[in-house]
Design a protein around this motif. Structure first.
Motif, PDB file in Angstrom:
ATOM      1  N   ILE A 213       0.782  -4.485  -7.289  1.00 20.41           N
ATOM      2  CA  ILE A 213       1.127  -5.729  -6.605  1.00 20.41           C
ATOM      3  C   ILE A 213       1.111  -5.425  -5.115  1.00 20.41           C
ATOM      4  O   ILE A 213       1.321  -4.274  -4.710  1.00 20.41           O
ATOM      5  N   ARG A 214       0.828  -6.429  -4.330  1.00 23.15           N
ATOM      6  CA  ARG A 214       0.855  -6.211  -2.886  1.00 23.15           C
ATOM      7  C   ARG A 214       1.663  -7.321  -2.241  1.00 23.15           C
ATOM      8  O   ARG A 214       1.402  -8.505  -2.437  1.00 23.15           O
ATOM      9  N   LEU A 215       2.664  -6.883  -1.505  1.00 25.61           N
ATOM     10  CA  LEU A 215       3.524  -7.792  -0.750  1.00 25.61           C
ATOM     11  C   LEU A 215       3.396  -7.437   0.718  1.00 25.61           C
ATOM     12  O   LEU A 215       3.104  -6.289   1.068  1.00 25.61           O
ATOM     13  N   SER A 216       3.661  -8.383   1.577  1.00 26.92           N
ATOM     14  CA  SER A 216       3.735  -8.056   2.998  1.00 26.92           C
ATOM     15  C   SER A 216       4.883  -8.816   3.632  1.00 26.92           C
ATOM     16  O   SER A 216       5.159  -9.952   3.283  1.00 26.92           O
ATOM     17  N   SER A 217       5.551  -8.116   4.538  1.00 26.17           N
ATOM     18  CA  SER A 217       6.614  -8.751   5.311  1.00 26.17           C
ATOM     19  C   SER A 217       6.716  -8.135   6.690  1.00 26.17           C
ATOM     20  O   SER A 217       7.341  -8.695   7.561  1.00 26.17           O
ATOM     21  N   TYR A 218       6.107  -6.973   6.880  1.00 28.09           N
ATOM     22  CA  TYR A 218       6.194  -6.289   8.167  1.00 28.09           C
ATOM     23  C   TYR A 218       5.062  -6.648   9.100  1.00 28.09           C
ATOM     24  O   TYR A 218       5.238  -6.691  10.295  1.00 28.09           O
ATOM     25  N   GLY A 219       3.856  -6.828   8.585  1.00 25.27           N
ATOM     26  CA  GLY A 219       2.698  -6.989   9.454  1.00 25.27           C
ATOM     27  C   GLY A 219       2.484  -5.698  10.208  1.00 25.27           C
ATOM     28  O   GLY A 219       2.496  -4.626   9.639  1.00 25.27           O
ATOM     29  N   MET A 220       2.325  -5.781  11.508  1.00 26.30           N
ATOM     30  CA  MET A 220       2.115  -4.590  12.327  1.00 26.30           C
ATOM     31  C   MET A 220       3.395  -4.204  13.062  1.00 26.30           C
ATOM     32  O   MET A 220       3.384  -3.433  14.002  1.00 26.30           O
ATOM     33  N   SER A 221       4.511  -4.724  12.622  1.00 25.69           N
ATOM     34  CA  SER A 221       5.797  -4.444  13.254  1.00 25.69           C
ATOM     35  C   SER A 221       6.541  -3.383  12.479  1.00 25.69           C
ATOM     36  O   SER A 221       6.180  -3.035  11.367  1.00 25.69           O
TER      37      SER A 221
ATOM     38  N   LYS B 153       0.810  -1.183   0.000  1.00 22.67           N
ATOM     39  CA  LYS B 153       0.000   0.000   0.000  1.00 22.67           C
ATOM     40  C   LYS B 153       0.863   1.261   0.000  1.00 22.67           C
ATOM     41  O   LYS B 153       0.456   2.310  -0.460  1.00 22.67           O
ATOM     42  N   GLY B 154       2.043   1.155   0.557  1.00 18.27           N
ATOM     43  CA  GLY B 154       2.848   2.337   0.854  1.00 18.27           C
ATOM     44  C   GLY B 154       3.196   3.236  -0.301  1.00 18.27           C
ATOM     45  O   GLY B 154       3.319   4.444  -0.130  1.00 18.27           O
ATOM     46  N   ALA B 155       3.341   2.687  -1.508  1.00  9.93           N
ATOM     47  CA  ALA B 155       3.814   3.496  -2.634  1.00  9.93           C
ATOM     48  C   ALA B 155       2.688   4.181  -3.407  1.00  9.93           C
ATOM     49  O   ALA B 155       2.962   4.902  -4.361  1.00  9.93           O
ATOM     50  N   PHE B 156       1.434   4.018  -3.009  1.00  8.57           N
ATOM     51  CA  PHE B 156       0.343   4.473  -3.870  1.00  8.57           C
ATOM     52  C   PHE B 156       0.334   5.974  -4.135  1.00  8.57           C
ATOM     53  O   PHE B 156       0.031   6.400  -5.249  1.00  8.57           O
ATOM     54  N   ILE B 157       0.683   6.800  -3.192  1.00 11.15           N
ATOM     55  CA  ILE B 157       0.683   8.249  -3.426  1.00 11.15           C
ATOM     56  C   ILE B 157       1.874   8.632  -4.305  1.00 11.15           C
ATOM     57  O   ILE B 157       1.725   9.372  -5.285  1.00 11.15           O
TER      58      ILE B 157
END
Length: 180
Positions: free
Chosen positions: A69-77, A46-50
């Protein structure tokens, strides 16, 4: 940083004006490289959308396709995990096409290594990476940011799409979280 961390201050690192100027400069560099060659620009959600939106509108390539594309590796950390999960894949066929992956922050590099390897296996014509913030000092995986908006050594940053536990994305500039 703990999820329940209390924020003392949000210290501006890059102002909206600095970001806007740098995005235009990056667009000029990218336009210079690709010209009107067919290009697939891929936003890492989500972070790069702006950043992606502003960058795409600044590019002059009329042969550009946009995908996500959506990747996740951080979660809520606040620290990266080497375990990368693909939550949403691109829908465009990238075989034989130039691909520009657009990310918010590249630090350890594990997520981008995963993504670039995945795209290489699909036989993209070329692969390049644009990142709003390059935290090169934290790099652990072999990844090069071809188009870096800003270089930053330390600090947990939010704003302009970047979040902490899904908060602060809509700040117009990039700020460092100063905990209490």
């Amino acid at each position: 940083m703990a999820e329940d961390m209390r924020v003392k201050e949000l210290k501006t690192v890059f102002s909206p004006e600095q970001i806007a100027m740098r995005v235009r400069e990056l667009a000029a560099e990218i336009d210079s490289l690709y010209g009107q060659e067919p290009l697939v620009a891929v936003c890492v959600l989500k972070g790069a959308f702006i950043f992606f939106s502003d960058l795409a509108r600044s590019l002059h390539n009329q042969n550009m396709e946009l995908d996500f594309i959506r990747l996740s590796s951080y979660g809520m950390s606040s620290s990266s995990s080497r375990h990368v999960i693909l939550n949403k894949d691109v829908e465009v066929d990238i075989r034989g096409k130039h691909v520009l992956s657009v990310e918010d922050v590249v630090d350890s590099g594990y997520s981008m290594r995963f993504l670039l390897d995945r795209f290489a296996a699909r036989q993209a014509r070329s692969l390049r990476l644009a990142a709003l913030v390059d935290k090169h000092e934290r790099r652990q995986a072999d990844v090069t940011v071809d188009f870096a908006g800003f270089r930053l050594n330390k600090g947990f940053i939010v704003g302009y799409g970047l979040d902490y536990a899904e908060r602060y994305r809509t700040l117009p500039g990039i700020c460092e979280i100063i905990p209490e």
